[in-house]
Scaffold this motif. Sequence first.
Motif: not given
Length: 286
Positions: A227-234
């Motif tokens: 959940g910390y990731d700024t661009r999860p799809l990337l």
Amino acid sequence: MNLYPINAGNFKLDGGAMFGVVPKSIWQKTNPADANNMIDLTARCLLIEDGNRLILIDNGMGNKQSDKFFGYYFPWGDFTLDRSLKKQGFHRDDITDVFLTHLHFDHCGGSIQWNKDKTGYEPAFKNAAFWSNKNHWQWATQPNRRERASFLKENILPMEESGQLKFTSLPETDMLKNSELDFDIFFADGHTDKQMIPMIHYKGKTICFMADLLPTVGHLPLPFVMGYDTRPLLTLNEKEKFLNMAADNNYYLFLEHDAHNEIITVTKTDKGVRLKNTFSTQDIFN
């Protein structure tokens, strides 16, 4: 060249935050939570001894923050950076280079410490160059509101103020001059902009320091993104690319945050890339 694991301390984070949209009923099979929904994590750093160079990759949270700050992360165990370095026969003053995968506090907090009278901050590695990259440095020093709490200025700005900050953009880096170290970088932007994944070629093996591209074994399935990731799809696409390379080339994946699994290899299956073997650092480094 010699490699050494350096444990900078154990801590806990909320399991839901660590696995994003994945239900707890699934992720707790690999990463069981305590009564507060917290899962075991660690700050497992890597020390590279190469001739007269001693390169430390990441360095944990450090010890300069308040008790209230550390109370959010439930420290456990008795590992510290200094104890781990001493166990391997080194001192922080021996470090010549500190390579920072990215500048979130749990990866770079140990870079900076209080000065003697606690009136300001100073580098914790007085003889080392601190290596980041220009794009990530700008991202961290002009933080977005999503990541602001992870980029603590007291961890970051003193590196530049001390004159010890350097930037790398492999393969055109000064870090490897006068060194036989064979070292590549995989840049990943999903977790944070221009996170660096070091890939060290060692005794016929490729050791990949996974940082936050693959925090734990439990994050191997592609949709298991923090959940910390700024661009999860990337992140999902970057994980797919990297894990396929790792399976095809039998890379050894050094897990920075997995408290119970140090190094793994992966293989392709009908369900995607999955765990092949688990190793201790002693198995691979000795």
